[in-house]
Design a protein around this motif. Structure first.
Motif, mmCIF file in Angstrom:
data_model
loop_
_atom_site.group_PDB
_atom_site.id
_atom_site.type_symbol
_atom_site.label_atom_id
_atom_site.label_comp_id
_atom_site.label_asym_id
_atom_site.label_seq_id
_atom_site.Cartn_x
_atom_site.Cartn_y
_atom_site.Cartn_z
ATOM 1 N N GLU A 19 0.811 -1.213 0.000
ATOM 2 C CA GLU A 19 0.000 0.000 0.000
ATOM 3 C C GLU A 19 0.847 1.267 0.000
ATOM 4 O O GLU A 19 0.639 2.180 0.795
ATOM 5 N N GLY A 20 1.824 1.304 -0.884
ATOM 6 C CA GLY A 20 2.619 2.511 -1.064
ATOM 7 C C GLY A 20 3.814 2.656 -0.161
ATOM 8 O O GLY A 20 4.504 3.672 -0.214
ATOM 9 N N GLN A 21 4.082 1.667 0.692
ATOM 10 C CA GLN A 21 5.264 1.768 1.555
ATOM 11 C C GLN A 21 6.552 1.729 0.741
ATOM 12 O O GLN A 21 7.545 2.305 1.147
ATOM 13 N N ILE A 22 6.537 1.002 -0.364
ATOM 14 C CA ILE A 22 7.692 0.950 -1.263
ATOM 15 C C ILE A 22 7.299 1.730 -2.514
ATOM 16 O O ILE A 22 6.318 1.405 -3.168
ATOM 17 N N LYS A 23 8.069 2.755 -2.828
ATOM 18 C CA LYS A 23 7.716 3.672 -3.909
ATOM 19 C C LYS A 23 8.270 3.269 -5.267
ATOM 20 O O LYS A 23 7.678 3.564 -6.296
ATOM 21 N N THR A 24 9.437 2.612 -5.290
ATOM 22 C CA THR A 24 10.100 2.269 -6.553
ATOM 23 C C THR A 24 10.629 0.846 -6.471
ATOM 24 O O THR A 24 11.125 0.424 -5.428
ATOM 25 N N VAL A 25 10.523 0.123 -7.574
ATOM 26 C CA VAL A 25 11.092 -1.229 -7.673
ATOM 27 C C VAL A 25 12.022 -1.247 -8.881
ATOM 28 O O VAL A 25 11.643 -0.800 -9.964
ATOM 29 N N ILE A 26 13.229 -1.744 -8.667
ATOM 30 C CA ILE A 26 14.198 -1.876 -9.758
ATOM 31 C C ILE A 26 14.616 -3.336 -9.835
ATOM 32 O O ILE A 26 14.993 -3.931 -8.823
ATOM 33 N N PHE A 27 14.538 -3.903 -11.025
ATOM 34 C CA PHE A 27 14.985 -5.277 -11.272
ATOM 35 C C PHE A 27 16.255 -5.175 -12.094
ATOM 36 O O PHE A 27 16.205 -5.217 -13.318
ATOM 37 N N ASP A 28 17.342 -4.977 -11.419
ATOM 38 C CA ASP A 28 18.601 -4.778 -12.129
ATOM 39 C C ASP A 28 19.726 -4.902 -11.121
ATOM 40 O O ASP A 28 19.549 -5.469 -10.059
ATOM 41 N N VAL A 33 20.657 2.121 -9.280
ATOM 42 C CA VAL A 33 20.042 2.930 -8.229
ATOM 43 C C VAL A 33 20.348 4.400 -8.461
ATOM 44 O O VAL A 33 19.460 5.238 -8.444
ATOM 45 N N ASN A 34 21.584 4.749 -8.696
ATOM 46 C CA ASN A 34 21.950 6.148 -8.938
ATOM 47 C C ASN A 34 21.593 6.600 -10.344
ATOM 48 O O ASN A 34 21.480 7.792 -10.601
ATOM 49 N N ALA A 35 21.409 5.671 -11.271
ATOM 50 C CA ALA A 35 21.105 6.026 -12.655
ATOM 51 C C ALA A 35 19.696 6.584 -12.802
ATOM 52 O O ALA A 35 19.397 7.282 -13.752
ATOM 53 N N LYS A 36 18.833 6.273 -11.887
ATOM 54 C CA LYS A 36 17.442 6.729 -11.934
ATOM 55 C C LYS A 36 17.329 8.042 -11.155
ATOM 56 O O LYS A 36 17.161 8.039 -9.943
ATOM 57 N N SER A 37 17.431 9.155 -11.837
ATOM 58 C CA SER A 37 17.497 10.446 -11.151
ATOM 59 C C SER A 37 16.187 10.845 -10.472
ATOM 60 O O SER A 37 16.191 11.597 -9.524
ATOM 61 N N LYS A 38 15.064 10.365 -10.942
ATOM 62 C CA LYS A 38 13.781 10.743 -10.359
ATOM 63 C C LYS A 38 13.210 9.622 -9.488
ATOM 64 O O LYS A 38 12.007 9.444 -9.394
ATOM 65 N N THR A 39 14.084 8.879 -8.865
ATOM 66 C CA THR A 39 13.682 7.754 -8.038
ATOM 67 C C THR A 39 12.991 8.230 -6.773
ATOM 68 O O THR A 39 13.444 9.160 -6.121
ATOM 69 N N GLU A 40 11.912 7.564 -6.425
ATOM 70 C CA GLU A 40 11.229 7.812 -5.156
ATOM 71 C C GLU A 40 11.624 6.703 -4.186
ATOM 72 O O GLU A 40 11.789 5.555 -4.573
ATOM 73 N N TYR A 41 11.741 7.056 -2.913
ATOM 74 C CA TYR A 41 12.162 6.109 -1.889
ATOM 75 C C TYR A 41 11.050 5.922 -0.877
ATOM 76 O O TYR A 41 10.238 6.803 -0.704
#
Length: 140
Positions: A19-28, A33-41
């Protein structure tokens, strides 16, 4: 058998249930992590998993899972770090419990090793890591 897709879809299903506790998921890998400049945490990272067949019928696959949960904040003292790690653990542990409850599709084959730390190339990024061996069942 699409082991990577199956695991990715399961993770996404579990994240949606937070329910929104995790804002972004990356499968890589960690470099993304740093490559995604508009990442939400908080951000959940699942590294690609090498799976191996456990039987001739190719119904059971086993592999090492490496999950990271990060948040970003400039942390100035050790007390604040432990509070942040505890917050992340409160998000990650229920997610893992839900995953392991999906028997017989997913079976935990080892202990879960959880470690806390800082992301090596970003001083504002702190997180926890969960490592474990998981068996995936494709049987009928």
């Amino acid at each position: 058998m699409n082991t990577q897709t199956t695991i990715k879809n399961k993770i996404q299903e579990l994240v949606n249930a937070t329910e929104g506790q995790i804002k972004t998921v990356i499968f890589d890998d960690l470099s993304q992590v740093n490559a995604k400049s508009k990442t939400e945490y908080p951000l959940l990272l699942l590294k690609p998993t090498n799976m191996e067949a456990k039987d001739r019928s190719l119904e059971y696959f086993s592999g090492d899972i490496d999950l990271f949960l990060f948040t970003t904040e400039l942390v100035k003292d050790e007390k604040h770090w432990t509070e942040k790690w505890d917050e992340l653990e409160k998000i990650l542990v229920p997610l893992l419990r839900s995953w392991f409850a999906d028997v017989p599709t997913y079976v935990l084959e080892s202990t879960v090793k959880v470690s806390c730390g800082h992301f090596q190339h970003n001083a504002a990024l702190i997180g926890i890591r969960a490592q474990f061996k998981l068996r995936l069942f494709y049987g009928c």
